[in-house]
Design a protein around this motif. Structure first.
Motif, short mmCIF file in Angstrom:
data_model
loop_
_atom_site.label_atom_id
_atom_site.label_comp_id
_atom_site.label_asym_id
_atom_site.label_seq_id
_atom_site.Cartn_x
_atom_site.Cartn_y
_atom_site.Cartn_z
N GLU A 25 3.13 13.09 4.89
CA GLU A 25 1.77 13.10 4.31
C GLU A 25 1.37 11.74 3.73
O GLU A 25 0.18 11.46 3.58
CB GLU A 25 1.69 14.15 3.21
CG GLU A 25 1.93 15.58 3.70
CD GLU A 25 1.97 16.57 2.55
OE1 GLU A 25 2.18 16.11 1.40
OE2 GLU A 25 1.79 17.77 2.80
N GLU A 26 2.35 10.90 3.38
CA GLU A 26 2.06 9.61 2.76
C GLU A 26 2.96 8.53 3.37
O GLU A 26 3.93 8.85 4.07
CB GLU A 26 2.27 9.69 1.25
CG GLU A 26 3.64 10.20 0.85
CD GLU A 26 3.71 10.65 -0.60
OE1 GLU A 26 2.65 10.90 -1.20
OE2 GLU A 26 4.84 10.76 -1.12
N ASP A 27 2.63 7.29 3.10
CA ASP A 27 3.37 6.18 3.69
C ASP A 27 4.54 5.76 2.80
O ASP A 27 4.37 5.50 1.60
CB ASP A 27 2.45 4.98 3.92
CG ASP A 27 1.41 5.25 5.00
OD1 ASP A 27 1.65 6.14 5.84
OD2 ASP A 27 0.37 4.57 4.99
N ILE A 28 5.73 5.68 3.42
CA ILE A 28 6.94 5.23 2.74
C ILE A 28 7.43 3.98 3.47
O ILE A 28 7.49 3.96 4.70
CB ILE A 28 8.04 6.31 2.77
CG1 ILE A 28 7.52 7.64 2.23
CG2 ILE A 28 9.26 5.82 1.98
CD1 ILE A 28 7.03 7.61 0.81
N ARG B 269 5.19 -5.06 -6.16
CA ARG B 269 5.59 -3.65 -6.15
C ARG B 269 7.00 -3.50 -6.71
O ARG B 269 7.83 -4.40 -6.58
CB ARG B 269 5.60 -3.10 -4.71
CG ARG B 269 4.24 -2.98 -4.06
CD ARG B 269 3.39 -1.94 -4.77
NE ARG B 269 4.09 -0.69 -4.96
CZ ARG B 269 4.20 0.28 -4.03
NH1 ARG B 269 3.63 0.12 -2.84
NH2 ARG B 269 4.83 1.39 -4.28
N GLY C 173 8.00 13.79 1.49
CA GLY C 173 6.55 13.53 1.51
C GLY C 173 6.09 12.54 2.56
O GLY C 173 4.90 12.23 2.65
N ALA C 174 7.01 12.06 3.40
CA ALA C 174 6.65 11.01 4.35
C ALA C 174 5.77 11.51 5.49
O ALA C 174 5.18 10.69 6.22
CB ALA C 174 7.92 10.37 4.94
N LYS D 167 0.80 -1.22 0.00
CA LYS D 167 0.00 0.00 0.00
C LYS D 167 0.84 1.28 0.00
O LYS D 167 0.32 2.37 -0.23
CB LYS D 167 -0.92 0.02 1.23
CG LYS D 167 -1.98 -1.08 1.21
CD LYS D 167 -2.83 -1.02 2.49
CE LYS D 167 -3.88 -2.11 2.51
NZ LYS D 167 -4.68 -2.08 3.77
N ALA D 168 2.15 1.15 0.27
CA ALA D 168 3.01 2.33 0.43
C ALA D 168 3.17 3.10 -0.89
O ALA D 168 3.08 2.52 -1.98
CB ALA D 168 4.38 1.91 0.95
N GLU D 169 3.42 4.39 -0.77
CA GLU D 169 3.65 5.24 -1.93
C GLU D 169 4.95 4.86 -2.63
O GLU D 169 5.02 4.77 -3.85
CB GLU D 169 3.68 6.71 -1.51
CG GLU D 169 3.83 7.70 -2.65
CD GLU D 169 2.60 7.75 -3.54
OE1 GLU D 169 2.73 8.17 -4.70
OE2 GLU D 169 1.49 7.36 -3.07
N ARG D 170 6.00 4.67 -1.82
CA ARG D 170 7.31 4.23 -2.36
C ARG D 170 7.88 3.16 -1.44
O ARG D 170 7.61 3.15 -0.23
CB ARG D 170 8.30 5.40 -2.44
CG ARG D 170 7.88 6.52 -3.37
CD ARG D 170 9.03 7.51 -3.60
NE ARG D 170 9.60 8.06 -2.38
CZ ARG D 170 9.06 9.07 -1.69
NH1 ARG D 170 7.94 9.63 -2.09
NH2 ARG D 170 9.65 9.52 -0.58
#
Length: 287
Positions: free
Chosen positions: A74-77, A51, A71-72, A25-28
Motif C-alpha cells: 500500500e505504501e513505498d518502502i 531521512r 504495508g509495502a 518520499k518513502a514511508e520507511r
C-alpha cells in the motif's frame, strides 16, 4: 512497492538521482548493513538523504523480513543496498518473498556500481573474468578451501578470478552465547594481505600450482572512492602489502592476460621488472 536501491561503492553521493528522490518520499528507509558497508557512517547518510535510516542486519533481513515488507503493498518502502542490489543472493531472496506475499508486493530495482564491475579499474578485462569466489576468515580449527576448486576451474580456462573478502559485522561472541549472554564482536574486515596469505596456505596443502607465491594478482581497496588503492604483484608480495582501510578485494590474474591488460596493470606493480618477467614467462596468453 518495495524499492531495492543500489547505493554504489563509496559514499552518500553515489546514489542515483532517481534513487534519492524515492528515498526522500518513502514511508520507511532500510539500509542493509552486513553484505557490504559504505565508507561513511549512518549519520552522514541521513544528513544527505534528509531521512532517518533503519539498519537492517542479517537477522532482520533473513528472519524478520515481514517487518520490512509490512504495508509495502500500500505504501513505498526503500531498501538500500551497498553496491548493486543483485550482487548478493540475499536481495534476490527478498524480491522473491515479495512475489510470494499475499497479496503480492510490487518491486522495482535501481541498479548502481558494484565491485563486480568497478574491478575493471585494474585494467583487467571484465570479459576475461571467470567465477567469483569468496574468502572467509580462517580460524585455528576451520580453514575451508572449497574456493580453491573454483579458482582452479578459472585457471584452467586462463580466466581472472575476483575474490570477495570476508566482513564480520554484528557477529555474536560464541563464548558469551554459551554463557547465556548476547554480546557482539567488534567489526572485522579482511585485508588483501590476509587473503593472499590464506591462498598461499591452501596452495601449500594442495600443491596444484593454482595460487603459488609467484602467481600474479591485483589487490584493490576502497574502489570508487577518492582514495582508492590498486596494487599489483605476486601473491607473496601482496601477502605483506598494506592497502589501508577497508573494503578490500583481490583478483588472481588469468594466464590469458592480454598484452593491453598487462601494460595497464604493470603501472600498479610493486616491482615492475619482476611483474614483467613473470608475465612474459608464465602468462602472455599461455593458458
Amino acid at each position: 512497492m518495495l524499492y531495492i536501491i543500489g547505493l554504489g561503492l563509496a559514499d552518500e553521493r553515489d546514489v542515483s538521482v532517481k534513487g534519492l528522490e524515492i528515498i526522500r518520499k518513502a514511508e520507511r528507509v532500510y539500509l542493509e548493513a552486513y553484505t557490504a558497508v559504505l565508507l561513511v557512517d549512518q549519520a552522514q547518510l541521513e544528513s544527505y538523504y534528509g531521512r532517518s535510516v533503519i539498519l537492517a542486519d542479517r537477522e532482520k533481513v533473513e528472519s524478520q523480513s515481514d517487518e520490512i515488507l509490512s504495508g509495502a503493498h500500500e505504501e513505498d518502502i526503500a531498501f538500500l543496498v551497498v553496491g548493486d542490489p543483485f550482487s548478493a543472493t540475499t536481495h534476490t531472496d527478498l524480491a522473491l518473498r515479495c512475489r510470494q506475499h499475499d497479496p503480492p508486493i510490487q518491486t522495482r530495482t535501481l541498479p548502481n556500481a558494484s565491485i563486480l564491475t568497478a574491478v575493471g579499474a585494474t585494467g583487467l578485462s571484465l570479459y576475461s573474468f571467470g567465477q567469483t569466489v569468496s574468502m572467509v576468515f580462517f580460524t585455528e580449527n576451520w580453514k575451508p578451501s572449497s574456493f580453491y576448486d573454483r579458482v582452479a576451474e578459472n585457471v584452467s580456462l586462463g580466466l581472472h578470478t575476483l575474490v570477495l573478502l570476508d566482513i564480520k559485522v554484528k557477529e555474536p561472541d560464541l563464548v558469551a552465547m554459551a554463557r547465556g549472554k548476547i554480546v557482539y564482536e567488534p567489526p572485522r574486515f579482511m585485508t588483501v594481505a590476509q587473503c593472499a596469505s590464506q591462498m598461499l596456505e591452501v596452495e601449500e596443502e594442495r600443491q596444484q600450482g593454482i595460487c603459488g607465491k609467484e602467481s600474479l594478482a591485483v589487490g584493490v581497496a576502497r574502489l570508487g572512492s577518492e582514495d582508492q588503492v590498486i596494487v599489483a604483484g605476486t601473491l607473496e608480495e601482496l601477502a605483506v602489502a598494506d592497502l589501508g582501510k577497508p573494503l578490500h578485494s583481490l583478483v588472481l590474474c588469468g594466464k590469458k592476460m592480454h598484452e593491453m591488460e598487462w601494460e595497464y596493470v604493470r603501472g600498479f606493480a610493486v616491482d615492475e621488472g619482476k611483474f614483467d618477467r613473470l608475465w612474459k614467462a608464465n602468462y602472455a596468453g599461455k593458458a
